[in-house]
Design an enzyme around this catalytic site. Structure first.
Site, mmCIF file in Angstrom:
data_model
loop_
_atom_site.group_PDB
_atom_site.id
_atom_site.type_symbol
_atom_site.label_atom_id
_atom_site.label_comp_id
_atom_site.label_asym_id
_atom_site.label_seq_id
_atom_site.Cartn_x
_atom_site.Cartn_y
_atom_site.Cartn_z
ATOM 1 N N GLU A 218 -7.659 -11.131 3.227
ATOM 2 C CA GLU A 218 -8.159 -9.767 3.069
ATOM 3 C C GLU A 218 -9.625 -9.687 3.478
ATOM 4 O O GLU A 218 -10.376 -10.631 3.274
ATOM 5 C CB GLU A 218 -8.003 -9.344 1.602
ATOM 6 C CG GLU A 218 -6.578 -9.488 1.089
ATOM 7 C CD GLU A 218 -6.444 -9.407 -0.426
ATOM 8 O OE1 GLU A 218 -7.311 -8.788 -1.070
ATOM 9 O OE2 GLU A 218 -5.483 -9.967 -0.974
ATOM 10 N N GLU A 329 -8.093 0.520 -2.388
ATOM 11 C CA GLU A 329 -7.580 0.039 -3.673
ATOM 12 C C GLU A 329 -8.633 0.296 -4.735
ATOM 13 O O GLU A 329 -9.832 0.131 -4.488
ATOM 14 C CB GLU A 329 -7.289 -1.462 -3.592
ATOM 15 C CG GLU A 329 -6.855 -2.099 -4.906
ATOM 16 C CD GLU A 329 -6.691 -3.619 -4.811
ATOM 17 O OE1 GLU A 329 -6.549 -4.248 -5.876
ATOM 18 O OE2 GLU A 329 -6.698 -4.166 -3.693
#
Length: 414
Positions: A218, A329
């Site tokens: 990520e 997120e």
């Protein structure tokens, strides 16, 4: 009137006093032991520097010799020969080490650049403070995400999705073998309601199932008061090979990612950030698998190849990824039983459009021929569209793009 205390009562009082003293001493010993463990951990993370730079935001950036970085604490990397450049760039282009000529001033991509640069053959590492580690639930969990934080758009059970407190607004592709991903990401400074919450915008390169064996790489930007002690927008990376349980961490807070670049510090502030109805700022991130060596490389912008995750760290990603995700997120800790007002992206819904809502543009994947191409069959996913939403599109200038985010708590999101 005098109160008579029996010998038995006096003994009980004495025992109580001794127990209290013992508890206090136990707590003191426990606190001293924890501090000793914290100092030991800091010594492991903060390698000796050849130069240190004070950033205007309060960070200290240590310039550490490339060969002394935390990656080499890993037992499998003791005799590792550092790959100083990728064998191939996507589209088959070889990488030119310095695209900017030495007499040209380099752009100030991070705040600490205002006060200096690291010399060649060193890498910049954000120094970890005692207070950073003490904010974590435990030394072992410092620098790690909670379990179950990757969005699983294929899950049929929305209750399971909300169980972890993580909420998302993403675009994704699946059903093929992927060897990398790229995106240009609009950068904001979202407001965080509680210090144990965060807001981030990133790309995910995923392999395996969403069970205990998930592999994930990520990269993107995040605001995380718990991790960094402030509300600055920061560049970050993350990796795990077992669904965030024992392996992996943010940035360079454990051994794994090998950095080769002397310009960009993981976890350092990105400057400037976008403003509502004002100037817009983007970063671009590319992560791809070197077809010859098998390592996963990361590039920031057009000029900075940062380093790589060795392929041995992973099981599924040692071969290829099976899903790519892009998006936002947040952690919703449900303060006072209500939905958090922590913002995602700009804190505004997608329909507000450019200059108001946050976006990803030119999202691409790397195929088996090492070519960057537009993704096929892009889907979108969010757990609660009244809180955070996503809308995708396609045009000539931006290629495949989407707007995403939202304010969290509002009349339609309680």
């Amino acid at each position: 009137m005098a109160v008579h205390i029996s010998a038995k009562q006096r003994l009980a009082q004495l025992v109580l006093v001794l127990v209290c003293l013992s508890c206090a001493q136990g707590r003191e010993i426990g606190a001293r032991r924890r501090l000793a463990d914290v100092h030991k951990h800091l010594k492991r993370l903060n390698k000796p520097a050849v130069k240190s730079i004070q950033s205007p935001d309060g960070d200290t950036i240590d310039c550490v010799p490339v060969s002394h970085q935390p990656a080499f604490d890993h037992p499998f990397l003791k005799n590792h020969t550092i790959q100083m450049r990728p064998t191939y760039h996507p589209e088959g282009l070889t990488f030119e080490q310095n695209k900017i000529s030495s007499n040209e001033e380099k752009p100030k991509a991070q705040l600490w650049h205002q006060n200096g640069r690291c010399p060649p053959d060193t890498i910049p590492i954000r120094r970890t403070k005692k207070s950073d580690v003490l904010r974590a639930s435990s030394i072992k969990r410092y620098g790690k995400k909670r379990h179950r934080s990757t969005p699983n758009p294929t899950s049929v059970d929305p209750d399971m999705l909300n169980e972890s407190g993580h909420q998302h607004a993403i675009a994704y592709v699946e059903g093929d073998k992927y060897y990398g991903a790229k995106a240009t990401i609009n950068v904001w400074e979202p407001k965080i309601e509680q210090s144990n919450e965060f807001s981030l915008s990133q790309l995910w390169i995923l392999g395996g199932s969403f069970g205990q064996d998930l592999n994930s790489i990520e990269a993107g930007w995040q605001v995380s008061p718990d991790l960094y002690g402030d509300n600055n927008t920061r560049l970050f990376t993350y990796w795990t090979s077992d669904a965030y349980q024992a392996t992996g961490c943010y940035n360079l807070l454990c051994s794994g990612f090998i950095q080769i670049n002397s310009e960009i510090a993981m976890g350092a502030s990105i400057y400037p950030t976008s403003s509502y109805h004002g100037s817009q700022y983007d970063i671009s991130i590319l992560v791809w698998k070197d077809p010859k060596e098998g390592n996963w490389w990361m590039q920031f912008g057009s000029d900075y190849v940062l380093g790589y995750w060795p392929s041995f760290l992973f099981s599924y990603l040692a071969d290829s990824a099976s899903m790519i995700e892009w998006g936002g997120e947040v952690v919703n800790s449900e303060p006072d039983g209500a939905h958090t007002s922590t913002q995602m992206g700009s804190g505004h819904f997608p329909e507000e459009g450019f200059g108001k809502s946050s976006y990803f543009r030119n999202i691409q994947v790397v195929d088996s021929s090492n070519n960057l191409r537009a993704p096929k069959g892009v889907n979108t996913f969010t757990e609660q569209s009244n809180c955070y939403d996503v809308q995708s599109g396609n045009n000539g200038d931006w290629g495949s793009y989407f707007y995403y985010g939202g304010p969290g708590k509002n009349p339609n999101c309680q």
